[in-house]
Design a protein around this motif. Structure first.
Motif, PDB file in Angstrom:
ATOM      1  N   UNK A  83       0.866  -1.169   0.000  1.00 31.50           N
ATOM      2  CA  UNK A  83       0.000   0.000   0.000  1.00 31.50           C
ATOM      3  C   UNK A  83       0.908   1.226   0.000  1.00 31.50           C
ATOM      4  N   UNK A  84       0.364   2.361  -0.391  1.00 34.71           N
ATOM      5  CA  UNK A  84       1.180   3.540  -0.620  1.00 34.71           C
ATOM      6  C   UNK A  84       0.601   4.753   0.088  1.00 34.71           C
ATOM      7  N   UNK A  85       1.485   5.569   0.663  1.00 32.92           N
ATOM      8  CA  UNK A  85       1.080   6.842   1.231  1.00 32.92           C
ATOM      9  C   UNK A  85       1.055   7.851   0.090  1.00 32.92           C
ATOM     10  N   UNK A  86      -0.089   8.466  -0.129  1.00 34.33           N
ATOM     11  CA  UNK A  86      -0.254   9.455  -1.191  1.00 34.33           C
ATOM     12  C   UNK A  86      -0.291  10.834  -0.548  1.00 34.33           C
ATOM     13  N   UNK A  87       0.530  11.730  -1.060  1.00 38.44           N
ATOM     14  CA  UNK A  87       0.559  13.113  -0.598  1.00 38.44           C
ATOM     15  C   UNK A  87       0.280  14.001  -1.796  1.00 38.44           C
ATOM     16  N   UNK A  88      -0.807  14.773  -1.699  1.00 36.62           N
ATOM     17  CA  UNK A  88      -1.185  15.662  -2.795  1.00 36.62           C
ATOM     18  C   UNK A  88      -1.124  17.109  -2.337  1.00 36.62           C
ATOM     19  N   UNK A  89      -0.592  17.953  -3.187  1.00 35.55           N
ATOM     20  CA  UNK A  89      -0.634  19.391  -2.949  1.00 35.55           C
ATOM     21  C   UNK A  89      -2.067  19.834  -3.238  1.00 35.55           C
ATOM     22  N   UNK A  90      -2.733  20.442  -2.264  1.00 38.69           N
ATOM     23  CA  UNK A  90      -4.135  20.831  -2.451  1.00 38.69           C
ATOM     24  C   UNK A  90      -4.308  21.910  -3.512  1.00 38.69           C
ATOM     25  N   UNK A  91      -3.294  22.717  -3.707  1.00 41.11           N
ATOM     26  CA  UNK A  91      -3.408  23.831  -4.653  1.00 41.11           C
ATOM     27  C   UNK A  91      -3.546  23.349  -6.099  1.00 41.11           C
ATOM     28  N   UNK A  92      -2.705  22.390  -6.476  1.00 43.43           N
ATOM     29  CA  UNK A  92      -2.715  21.950  -7.881  1.00 43.43           C
ATOM     30  C   UNK A  92      -2.966  20.450  -8.057  1.00 43.43           C
ATOM     31  N   UNK A  93      -3.278  19.760  -6.959  1.00 42.13           N
ATOM     32  CA  UNK A  93      -3.579  18.310  -6.980  1.00 42.13           C
ATOM     33  C   UNK A  93      -2.401  17.467  -7.444  1.00 42.13           C
ATOM     34  N   UNK A  94      -1.205  18.015  -7.449  1.00 42.27           N
ATOM     35  CA  UNK A  94      -0.011  17.269  -7.838  1.00 42.27           C
ATOM     36  C   UNK A  94       0.298  16.234  -6.761  1.00 42.27           C
ATOM     37  N   UNK A  95       0.564  15.000  -7.175  1.00 39.05           N
ATOM     38  CA  UNK A  95       0.950  13.939  -6.243  1.00 39.05           C
ATOM     39  C   UNK A  95       2.437  14.056  -6.003  1.00 39.05           C
ATOM     40  N   UNK A  96       2.830  14.100  -4.732  1.00 39.47           N
ATOM     41  CA  UNK A  96       4.228  14.319  -4.380  1.00 39.47           C
ATOM     42  C   UNK A  96       4.966  13.035  -4.062  1.00 39.47           C
ATOM     43  N   UNK A  97       4.269  11.911  -3.965  1.00 40.20           N
ATOM     44  CA  UNK A  97       4.961  10.650  -3.681  1.00 40.20           C
ATOM     45  C   UNK A  97       4.762   9.683  -4.808  1.00 40.20           C
TER      46      UNK A  97
END
Length: 81
Positions: A67-81
């Motif tokens: 399973x994966x930890x997903x981190x998204x920037x709320x401003x542009x919905x870019x996934x950081x992981x």
């Protein structure tokens, strides 16, 4: 889970908002979603730690499944992981 805001907010580094959750290898969310507001200005890294709890849903993968930890920037919905 403890998370560190690496750099303090300054005139050049602005606060950021992130959404975080876990998902299965099939890209299905398997936990609640938490929001982190990285807005701490403290110089000491000890004061820039966030502690969050994730609640896993009943349909979570088994212990041996990925399973994966997903981190998204709320401003542009870019996934950081």
């Amino acid at each position: 889970m403890s998370l560190l805001q690496v750099d303090p907010v300054t005139n050049n580094k602005h606060k950021r908002y992130f959404k975080m959750y876990f998902e299965s290898s099939n890209e299905i969310p398997i936990s609640n979603e938490v929001t982190i507001i990285a807005d701490k200005e403290a110089a000491s890294s000890d004061q820039r730690v966030f502690t969050e709890k994730f609640i896993f849903l009943e349909n979570t993968p088994g212990r041996n499944e990925e399973c994966y930890l997903i981190i998204k920037d709320e401003k542009n919905e870019e996934i950081l992981t």
